[in-house]
Every structure is written in structure tokens, then in C-alpha cells.
Design an enzyme around this catalytic site. Structure first.
Site, PDB file in Angstrom:
ATOM      1  N   ARG A   1       7.113  13.835  -6.905  1.00  0.00           N
ATOM      2  CA  ARG A   1       8.281  14.369  -6.218  1.00  0.00           C
ATOM      3  C   ARG A   1       8.968  13.203  -5.513  1.00  0.00           C
ATOM      4  NH1 ARG A   1       7.933  18.266  -8.924  1.00  0.00           N
ATOM      5  NH2 ARG A   1       7.532  20.411  -8.283  1.00  0.00           N
TER       6      ARG A   1
ATOM      7  N   GLU B   1      17.752  15.267  -5.518  1.00  0.00           N
ATOM      8  CA  GLU B   1      18.164  15.390  -6.921  1.00  0.00           C
ATOM      9  C   GLU B   1      18.857  16.730  -7.165  1.00  0.00           C
ATOM     10  OE1 GLU B   1      14.081  14.875  -8.399  1.00  0.00           O
ATOM     11  OE2 GLU B   1      14.131  16.967  -9.036  1.00  0.00           O
TER      12      GLU B   1
ATOM     13  N   HIS C   1      14.391  14.303 -14.014  1.00  0.00           N
ATOM     14  CA  HIS C   1      13.310  15.270 -13.737  1.00  0.00           C
ATOM     15  C   HIS C   1      13.030  16.125 -14.976  1.00  0.00           C
ATOM     16  CE1 HIS C   1      11.158  17.831 -10.447  1.00  0.00           C
ATOM     17  NE2 HIS C   1      10.475  17.798 -11.592  1.00  0.00           N
TER      18      HIS C   1
END
Ligand code: NAP
Length: 312
Positions: A231, A260, A278
Site C-alpha cells: 500500500r 492514488e 495498482h
């Protein structure tokens, strides 16, 4: 009235499967729960949740009969599990089914940065290969020293893959694990100082915030490459950007970021960073498996059966 609310962005196929199984009410984010009428909110016993927007106690209180939050994803740091505990709400996640994809991507990112594949691809595409000759020499990856920060389910898959690249495997976890001879470090600075490649695979959330501190980054040093697929919160991002800009770290390969998808624009200017949006678990096969496990947890809850992959 439906007993299930689905929160977040789902594919057409997943929406259809959820509709067939639960005839749910769909909303885009926890913030939209407040806009549902009272009868809908009061009927909801289970939520299928996808996304990274916070699901906090205030959102849970909008659903007074809620008994389950089934998360889409293994990382459930968006859900306030302490608040769920306090309200008697069970939480589930989707572990294991995504291990291979996330590990594959981590290794690919490490190779991509180490072997400068992004720049080398650009060299070929732009015609510089033809005009100027061969691409500059880069660095050997096989046989190097790799550190795994967080030897959990995904961390082990990454370590196994890197061991196949003849790398010496070092790791940090909160206690020493049984391994095929991998080297244990009780603190992340010692781990970073011992390796050329540091792969971050910790859980997210408050407890691991900035675990990769300025000190860890300094210990990794000017030959070091940081790979983060955990993360954005686990890394001191400001310290990372400073080190990358000043050449105090060789490079980074990142799948996750603070804020993000609206990431810090300083990243865009750097050529020593590989950026991924991601997408660690982002294959058709794995997302389908995650969606099925989430639905199976919701179905088990409604049937009064044991949950498949409980968190609390
Ligand atoms: P896991 O098996 O639970 O492993 C988590 C690791 O974090 C363990 O090594 C654990 O240490 C460590 N950890 C937990 N709490 C900690 C604390 N307070 N301080 C220090 N270390 C702590 O989880 P996993 O299934 O491997 O997944 C790891 C993470 O990867 C997820 O939580 C998620 O955030 C991320 N992820 C990202 C993607 C992506 O698309 N990029 C996809 C899937 C998952 P111990 O071994 O000592 O318990």
C-alpha cells in the site's frame, strides 16, 4: 427489500453474478449510503465492498442491521475493523487466490527496473537503436540479494520466485519463520542494509504507516531498488521521492501510492521509477476468483454457515 448492498465498481460479469445471487442494491461508494431511503438501509444485512475509499463506523451506523462486510481484496485497510468489531459486524477478505498474480507483477517490476526495460524499450521504439547503436549496459539481477519486507502469503510467493533467480533471500517479519534457509532480520533497517532489492509486502493501515522510513531508504542506498506492491501508506513517500531525485536510491518500482490514482506528480518526472496503476491482482482469472470468493462469503453469511475467509 434486498438484504445485500454492493458498494464499489464491479465488472458487468460480476454485477450480473451478484444480481443473480442476491438481487442487491448497488451504490458507488460508502458515501452514497446516506442517500438510500430508510427502508433500504434498514433491510441491509450484508455488504459486498470493493474499493479503497474508507468504510468507517459512521457508514456502518447507516445500516443498523448490518452483520457482514465482505471485502473484494485481501487488503482490508479501507475498512475500520475495530469499528466493525464494536458493532458485532463480521469482515471477510479474499486471500490466497491472488498470490500468484501479485507475486508475478512484483518480480516483473523488479526485473523491469533492474534491467531498465522501460528505457530500453523506448530506445528501440524511438529509432535510437538504429541511429546510435546498442543500449547502455545495465545491472545483473540473478544472483543478487533480495529482501522481503513482510513474509506473509504473497511475500513467500515472491521469495520463492526470486530464489529461482538464484538470489540470496533475506526477510523481515515480526517473528522468525520456517524457511528453506532464508536470512531473518528483526528490523527493517538491518534488512535494507543487507540487500540490493527490497520488496514491500506488508499489510496496510495505521500500524505499518511509513514502515519504510527515511532510515530504511538510506540503508537500501544508491545501489538499492525498492519495489512496493503493498500500500502507498507503508512507505514514507516524501522521503522516497527525495532519495530518488537526489540519486541516493538507485530506483523504485511501485504499484501503489498515496492518494492514488491522483499520485504525486513528482513521480512523473523521474526516469528511475517504474509506475504501475495498482494492478497487482488485475487479471481476468484472478479478479473472477476474488469475486467468487466474495460472493461465497456473502452467501455463507445469509445461509448462517461458517464464513470462508473471516478477518475478525
Ligand atoms: P499476509 O499474509 O497477512 O502478510 C502480511 C505481512 O505483513 C506479514 O508478513 C505480517 O507480518 C506483516 N505485518 C502485519 N502487521 C504488521 C505490523 N503491525 N507490523 C509489521 N508487519 C506486519 O498478507 P498478504 O496476503 O501477503 O497480503 C499483503 C498485502 O499486500 C495486503 O494486505 C495488501 O495490502 C497488499 N496487496 C496488494 C495488491 C496489489 O494489487 N498491489 C494485491 C494484493 C495484496 P507477520 O508475518 O509477522 O505476521
Amino acid at each position: 427489500m434486498s438484504a445485500t448492498i454492493v458498494i464499489g465498481p464491479y465488472s458487468e460479469a460480476d454485477r450480473a453474478a451478484l444480481t443473480e445471487a442476491f438481487a442487491p442494491v448497488f451504490v458507488a461508494s460508502p458515501a452514497e449510503l446516506a442517500g438510500l431511503d430508510n427502508a433500504t438501509r434498514e433491510a441491509a444485512r450484508a455488504v459486498a465492498f470493493k474499493g479503497h475509499r474508507p468504510f468507517d463506523g459512521a457508514a456502518m451506523d447507516l445500516l443498523p442491521a448490518l452483520g457482514l462486510i465482505a471485502n473484494f481484496g485481501v487488503g482490508y485497510d479501507a475498512i475500520d475493523v475495530a469499528a466493525a468489531d464494536a458493532r458485532g459486524i463480521r469482515v471477510t477478505n479474499t486471500p490466497d487466490v491472488l498470490n500468484d498474480d501479485v507475486a508475478d507483477l512484483a518480480v516483473a517490476m523488479l526485473l523491469m527496473r533492474g534491467r531498465e526495460m522501460e528505457q530500453a524499450s523506448q530506445w528501440a521504439r524511438s529509432g535510437q537503436w538504429k541511429e546510435k547503436g546498442e543500449y547502455r549496459l545495465n545491472r545483473k539481477v540473478s544472483g543478487g540479494k533480495a529482501g522481503i519486507l513482510g513474509l506473509g502469503r504473497i511475500g513467500r510467493e515472491i521469495a520463492d520466485r526470486l530464489a529461482a533467480f538464484k538470489m540470496e533471500i533475506h526477510y523481515f517479519a515480526r517473528s522468525e519463520k520456517e524457511t528453506p534457509g532464508w536470512i531473518y532480520h528483526a528490523d527493517p533497517v538491518s534488512l535494507a542494509a543487507a540487500v540490493d532489492y527490497l520488496v514491500v509486502v506488508l499489510v496496510g493501515g495505521k500500524e505499518t504507516e511509513k514502515f519504510v522510513s527515511a532510515e530504511v531508504i538510506e540503508a537500501l542506498g544508491p545501489r538499492g531498488i525498492l519495489v512496493n506492491i503493498s500500500r502507498g501508506t507503508t512507505v514514507d513517500e516524501a522521503a522516497l521521492l527525495d532519495a530518488l531525485e537526489q540519486g541516493r536510491l538507485y530506483g523504485a518500482a511501485l504499484d501503489v501510492f498515496l492518494g492514488e490514482p491522483d499520485i504525486d506528480p513528482r513521480f512523473y518526472a523521474l526516469d528511475n521509477v517504474v509506475l504501475q496503476p495498482h494492478q497487482g491482482s488485475g487479471t481476468v482469472e484472478t479478479r473472477a476468483a476474488m469475486a467468487k470468493l466474495q460472493r461465497d462469503n456473502v452467501a455463507a453469511f445469509h445461509a448462517g454457515a461458517p464464513l470462508l475467509t473471516p478477518v475478525n
